[in-house]
Scaffold this active site. Structure first.
Site, PDB file in Angstrom:
ATOM      1  N   ASN A  10      -1.080 -12.064  11.990  1.00 47.09           N
ATOM      2  CA  ASN A  10      -0.764 -13.153  10.646  1.00 47.09           C
ATOM      3  C   ASN A  10       0.639 -13.831  11.211  1.00 47.09           C
ATOM      4  O   ASN A  10       1.337 -13.337  10.911  1.00 47.09           O
ATOM      5  CB  ASN A  10      -0.204 -11.631   9.708  1.00 47.09           C
ATOM      6  CG  ASN A  10       0.361 -12.489   7.997  1.00 47.09           C
ATOM      7  OD1 ASN A  10      -0.357 -12.929   7.765  1.00 47.09           O
ATOM      8  ND2 ASN A  10       0.252 -11.569   7.436  1.00 47.09           N
TER       9      ASN A  10
ATOM     10  N   LYS B 202       1.583 -15.949   8.554  1.00 50.38           N
ATOM     11  CA  LYS B 202       3.011 -15.480   7.420  1.00 50.38           C
ATOM     12  C   LYS B 202       2.803 -17.117   7.194  1.00 50.38           C
ATOM     13  O   LYS B 202       2.271 -18.567   7.903  1.00 50.38           O
ATOM     14  CB  LYS B 202       4.457 -15.163   7.461  1.00 50.38           C
ATOM     15  CG  LYS B 202       3.875 -13.585   8.335  1.00 50.38           C
ATOM     16  CD  LYS B 202       4.531 -12.017   8.306  1.00 50.38           C
ATOM     17  CE  LYS B 202       3.619 -10.759   7.736  1.00 50.38           C
ATOM     18  NZ  LYS B 202       4.880  -9.643   7.794  1.00 50.38           N
TER      19      LYS B 202
ATOM     20  N   HIS C 298      -1.922  -8.812   0.907  1.00 49.97           N
ATOM     21  CA  HIS C 298      -1.121  -8.498   1.454  1.00 49.97           C
ATOM     22  C   HIS C 298       0.466  -7.850   0.827  1.00 49.97           C
ATOM     23  O   HIS C 298       0.648  -8.343   0.175  1.00 49.97           O
ATOM     24  CB  HIS C 298      -0.622  -9.504   2.298  1.00 49.97           C
ATOM     25  CG  HIS C 298       0.287  -8.988   3.522  1.00 49.97           C
ATOM     26  ND1 HIS C 298       2.188  -9.306   3.598  1.00 49.97           N
ATOM     27  CD2 HIS C 298      -0.031  -9.281   4.670  1.00 49.97           C
ATOM     28  CE1 HIS C 298       2.301  -8.732   4.213  1.00 49.97           C
ATOM     29  NE2 HIS C 298       1.435  -8.745   5.746  1.00 49.97           N
TER      30      HIS C 298
ATOM     31  N   GLU D 126       3.733  -8.675   1.182  1.00 51.15           N
ATOM     32  CA  GLU D 126       4.034  -9.275   0.462  1.00 51.15           C
ATOM     33  C   GLU D 126       4.040 -10.756  -0.682  1.00 51.15           C
ATOM     34  O   GLU D 126       4.548 -10.791  -1.433  1.00 51.15           O
ATOM     35  CB  GLU D 126       4.569 -10.808   1.923  1.00 51.15           C
ATOM     36  CG  GLU D 126       5.547  -9.494   2.273  1.00 51.15           C
ATOM     37  CD  GLU D 126       5.346  -9.941   3.386  1.00 51.15           C
ATOM     38  OE1 GLU D 126       4.478 -11.368   4.386  1.00 51.15           O
ATOM     39  OE2 GLU D 126       5.592  -9.582   5.217  1.00 51.15           O
TER      40      GLU D 126
ATOM     41  N   GLU E 239      -0.432  -1.358   6.196  1.00 51.90           N
ATOM     42  CA  GLU E 239       0.171  -2.004   6.249  1.00 51.90           C
ATOM     43  C   GLU E 239       1.760  -0.803   5.591  1.00 51.90           C
ATOM     44  O   GLU E 239       2.021  -1.373   4.829  1.00 51.90           O
ATOM     45  CB  GLU E 239       0.091  -3.337   6.235  1.00 51.90           C
ATOM     46  CG  GLU E 239      -0.324  -4.175   7.015  1.00 51.90           C
ATOM     47  CD  GLU E 239      -0.476  -5.548   7.675  1.00 51.90           C
ATOM     48  OE1 GLU E 239       0.215  -5.818   8.811  1.00 51.90           O
ATOM     49  OE2 GLU E 239      -0.331  -6.375   6.432  1.00 51.90           O
TER      50      GLU E 239
ATOM     51  N   GLY F 150       8.104  -5.915   9.443  1.00 44.89           N
ATOM     52  CA  GLY F 150       9.351  -6.764  10.127  1.00 44.89           C
ATOM     53  C   GLY F 150      10.361  -6.445  10.397  1.00 44.89           C
ATOM     54  O   GLY F 150      11.683  -6.842  10.039  1.00 44.89           O
TER      55      GLY F 150
ATOM     56  N   SER G 118       4.971  -3.909  13.176  1.00 44.66           N
ATOM     57  CA  SER G 118       5.475  -4.168  14.253  1.00 44.66           C
ATOM     58  C   SER G 118       4.945  -3.367  14.881  1.00 44.66           C
ATOM     59  O   SER G 118       5.711  -2.779  15.533  1.00 44.66           O
ATOM     60  CB  SER G 118       6.861  -3.162  13.934  1.00 44.66           C
ATOM     61  OG  SER G 118       7.685  -3.267  12.565  1.00 44.66           O
TER      62      SER G 118
END
Ligand code: 13P
Length: 250
Positions: A9, A11, A95, A97, A167, A173, A212
């Protein structure tokens, strides 16, 4: 039996020049007969470039979001049919985010999943708890609600053509990976939710881990019985790292 999938991904990263090198390295690194699947989910503007550079290779490509609508006056939205037009196989939905920064709730994520499947895409539906939720001990309840919205709304049969990605938000991250045992425990919960409705799907539904993932921790994650691959953020921008993760899955 399930084959593993390692999906990147990107991003909001990349440029035409950077992508050219990265995609070329992946194409070269994979060869033509790959034992595990490999895919990259790139920003919308680079889908045509991914199509041009990856066509005929073992690397699939996809997008990071899709509209719930098929077409119409939805300024800024991108439909599933448009993604198919550009040769996408996969699309991320839900996702964390997008859930956090674009107010996407689980019913909307289910509608996006349906839109994606209707156009022939394979959605990768993301679920995961925040650190506060984990500390409150409600991880299973959170991921069950997130996946339950899809199962209740669309039926468990959608997972014949969809992938689940666990996730944990606190691992994204941050450099803090869930331990293989922590991830395995949640994957078991997720698989059980599917299997309760359709025992026949026990062996087929794929559940990826994301948060990660690096070359240095991929192998131990992939050794867990219910981890069927990875959804990789930061490390997917480095072809050496990403290929090493893919190799660990193979
Ligand atoms: P990182 O691998 O950078 O933690 O990102 C994970 C992720 O969000 C993939 O979708």
């Amino acid at each position: 039996m399930r084959s593993k999938l390692v999906a990147g991904n990107w991003k909001m990263h990349g440029s035409l020049t950077e992508n050219e090198a990265l995609l070329g390295a992946l194409r070269g690194g994979l060869g033509s007969a790959a034992p595990s699947e490999c895919a990259v989910c790139v920003p919308f503007p680079y889908l045509a470039q991914a199509q041009r550079l990856l066509q005929g290779s073992a690397v699939a490509w996809g997008a990071q979001d899709v509209s719930e609508h098929a077409k119409g006056a939805y300024t800024g939205e991108v439909s599933a049919a448009m993604l198919r037009d550009l040769g996408c196989r996969y699309v991320l939905v839900g996702h964390s985010e997008r859930r956090a920064m674009h107010a996407e709730d689980s019913p909307l994520v289910a509608r996006k999943l349906r839109a994606a499947q209707s156009a022939g895409l394979v959605p990768i539906v993301c679920v995961g708890e925040t650190l506060a939720e984990r500390e409150r001990g409600v991880t299973d309840a959170i991921v069950s609600e997130q996946l339950g919205a899809v199962i209740d709304g669309l039926g468990v049969g959608v997972f014949a053509q969809a992938v689940i990605a666990y996730e944990p938000v606190w691992a994204i991250g941050t450099g803090k990976t869930a331990t293989p045992e922590q991830a395995q425990a949640v994957h078991t919960t997720l698989r059980r939710l599917v299997v309760q409705r359709d025992p026949g799907m026990a062996d087929s539904v794929r559940i990826l881990y994301g948060g990660s993932v690096k070359a240095s921790n991929a192998k131990e994650l992939f050794a867990m019985p219910d981890i069927d691959g990875a959804l990789v953020g930061g490390a997917s921008l480095d072809p050496k790292e990403f290929l090493a993760i893919w190799r660990a899955a193979s």
